[in-house]
Design a protein around this motif. Structure first.
Motif, PDB file in Angstrom:
ATOM      1  N   SER A  22       1.010  -1.308  -0.407  1.00  0.00           N
ATOM      2  CA  SER A  22      -0.098   0.207  -0.035  1.00  0.00           C
ATOM      3  C   SER A  22       0.817   1.305  -0.071  1.00  0.00           C
ATOM      4  O   SER A  22       0.099   2.284  -0.611  1.00  0.00           O
ATOM      5  CB  SER A  22      -1.069   0.282   0.702  1.00  0.00           C
TER       6      SER A  22
ATOM      7  N   ARG B  24       7.483  -8.356   7.849  1.00  0.00           N
ATOM      8  CA  ARG B  24       7.343  -8.211   8.458  1.00  0.00           C
ATOM      9  C   ARG B  24       7.878  -8.646  10.253  1.00  0.00           C
ATOM     10  O   ARG B  24       8.231  -9.925   9.961  1.00  0.00           O
ATOM     11  CB  ARG B  24       5.589  -8.284   8.913  1.00  0.00           C
TER      12      ARG B  24
ATOM     13  N   GLU C  97       7.433 -10.945  12.047  1.00  0.00           N
ATOM     14  CA  GLU C  97       6.289 -12.342  12.505  1.00  0.00           C
ATOM     15  C   GLU C  97       7.096 -13.501  13.532  1.00  0.00           C
ATOM     16  O   GLU C  97       8.205 -14.154  13.251  1.00  0.00           O
ATOM     17  CB  GLU C  97       5.669 -12.801  11.270  1.00  0.00           C
TER      18      GLU C  97
ATOM     19  N   GLU D 222       4.607 -15.874   7.337  1.00  0.00           N
ATOM     20  CA  GLU D 222       6.236 -15.537   7.015  1.00  0.00           C
ATOM     21  C   GLU D 222       6.957 -13.900   7.394  1.00  0.00           C
ATOM     22  O   GLU D 222       5.877 -13.473   7.111  1.00  0.00           O
ATOM     23  CB  GLU D 222       6.615 -15.833   5.535  1.00  0.00           C
TER      24      GLU D 222
ATOM     25  N   GLN E 292       2.698  -9.508  -1.595  1.00  0.00           N
ATOM     26  CA  GLN E 292       1.382  -8.735  -1.421  1.00  0.00           C
ATOM     27  C   GLN E 292       0.745  -8.447  -3.435  1.00  0.00           C
ATOM     28  O   GLN E 292       2.479  -8.540  -4.192  1.00  0.00           O
ATOM     29  CB  GLN E 292       0.937  -7.682  -0.964  1.00  0.00           C
TER      30      GLN E 292
END
Ligand code: FA5
Length: 343
Positions: A176, A200, A202, A209, A214
């Motif tokens: 985005s 990220r 994570e 992941e 994206q």
């Protein structure tokens, strides 16, 4: 003795002419050269009774004779081999029956690239342009420009990698980031998609992941409605999972859209009946989307009273998992050839 050798030689050469296979050749070789009973050895026994020059002369003669015979034997052997192989050995002596060298194993496209290419084709056919954006991004484009101010709790939705000693720079958490960038650069009307890597912080598991893909999309124009958005998203869903696929939109909060939705499609495996893949619900969640927030349009340098639009974000890696029935996301970036060779 010289005559004797000559006689043996003629006998040997005559014998050689009759040879039809390597077994006969071996027998002939034994008949003449065997240490115990070979005809040549018989003649050589006289060597021990000779002395001086006569011995030397005879020795040289026998050696020359043996060398000549060995050459004849080798020649015959190669003729027999050639015959046996028929014309498989060509004039240059290349044996075409030799096992082939291992074939060069060419690489092929990664499953993520395959699905990305498919979607790029679909979107370009609908007039979208394909954009690329920086993976190392300013906090401004990652957050502020999409309506997530520094102190906004929405920042907690995406656990971010910050860059040490470089305040205000992050590894982008979503594509985005390209919403404001594309409006600032291309203005309106705008139709674009951005496939790419996101990061990220994570704790990885089968569905998450730290590095994943994206595919963002955005349309900005005059008189753009929620119906336009649904139409595009339905087209993508049918393209991916078949023409009977239905799309369900449920409200979800994203700071950069208003209203925002969570997009689900009928499970392509059980056709909506409920199965292991869709966890019994009949639906698969594949995107987030919504009508672009006026603040984001402003940030893009456009007037929200004139222009409207929508944006959507597919988890591209998730789409790949669903398409190929991959149940652990970590396989995709593992570089494990046993996995990759299946595509
Ligand atoms: C977003 O990232 C929004 N930027 C999407 C969006 C764009 C909404 C435009 C509205 C308008 P979210 O955090 O839900 O939203 O991530 C979108 C998709 O990325 C998820 O549905 C999921 O498929 C994928 N995704 C998110 N985090 C991970 C992860 N750690 N591993 C793999 N895929 C992930």
């Amino acid at each position: 003795m010289k005559d004797q050798l000559e006689k043996i030689k003629q006998e040997f050469l005559e014998g050689l002419k009759e040879i039809k296979d390597t077994l006969q050749l071996e027998e002939l070789k034994n008949e003449f050269f065997s240490r115990k009973s070979g005809k040549v050895n018989e003649v050589m026994k006289v060597l021990k009774d000779l002395a001086g020059d006569a011995k030397k002369e005879f020795g040289v003669l026998v050696n020359e004779f043996k060398m000549e015979m060995e050459m004849n034997l080798a020649k015959k052997k190669s003729e027999l081999d050639k015959e046996k192989m028929g014309n498989l050995v060509d004039e240059e002596g290349i044996d075409v029956t030799e096992p082939k060298l291992p074939l060069y194993e060419g690489g092929h496209l990664h499953p993520i690239t395959i699905v990305q290419n498919e979607l790029e084709d679909l979107f370009t056919s609908m007039g979208f342009m394909i954009l690329d954006g920086p993976e190392l991004e300013s906090e401004y484009y990652n957050f502020e420009a999409v309506n997530i101010p520094a102190d906004h709790p929405a920042r907690d939705m995406q656990d971010t990698f910050y860059i040490k000693n470089h305040a205000n720079w992050v590894m982008r958490t979503h594509t985005s980031t390209m919403q404001a960038r594309s409006m600032q650069k291309y203005g309106a009307p705008l139709r674009m998609i951005v496939p790419g890597k996101c990061f990220r912080n994570e704790a990885t598991d089968v569905r998450h992941e730290h590095t994943f893909y994206q595919l963002e999309g955005m349309v900005i124009d005059k008189n753009i409605t929620f119906g336009d958005m649904k139409g595009i998203l339905e087209t993508v869903a049918k393209h991916l999972y078949g023409k009977d696929t239905k799309v369900k939109l449920r409200p979800k909060f994203y700071p950069f859209v208003e209203p925002g939705v969570n997009g689900e499609v009928t499970c392509y495996l059980c056709k909506g009946l409920g199965c292991r893949l869709c966890k019994g619900t009949g639906w698969l969640e594949i995107f987030g989307a919504g009508m672009t927030h006026p603040n984001v349009i402003k940030e893009g340098g456009l007037d929200p009273n004139v222009y409207q639009g929508f944006a959507f974000g597919f988890g591209l890696t998730r789409l790949v998992m669903l398409k190929y029935g991959i149940d652990d996301i970590r396989l995709l970036e593992s570089g494990d050839l046993r996995f990759l060779k299946q595509f």
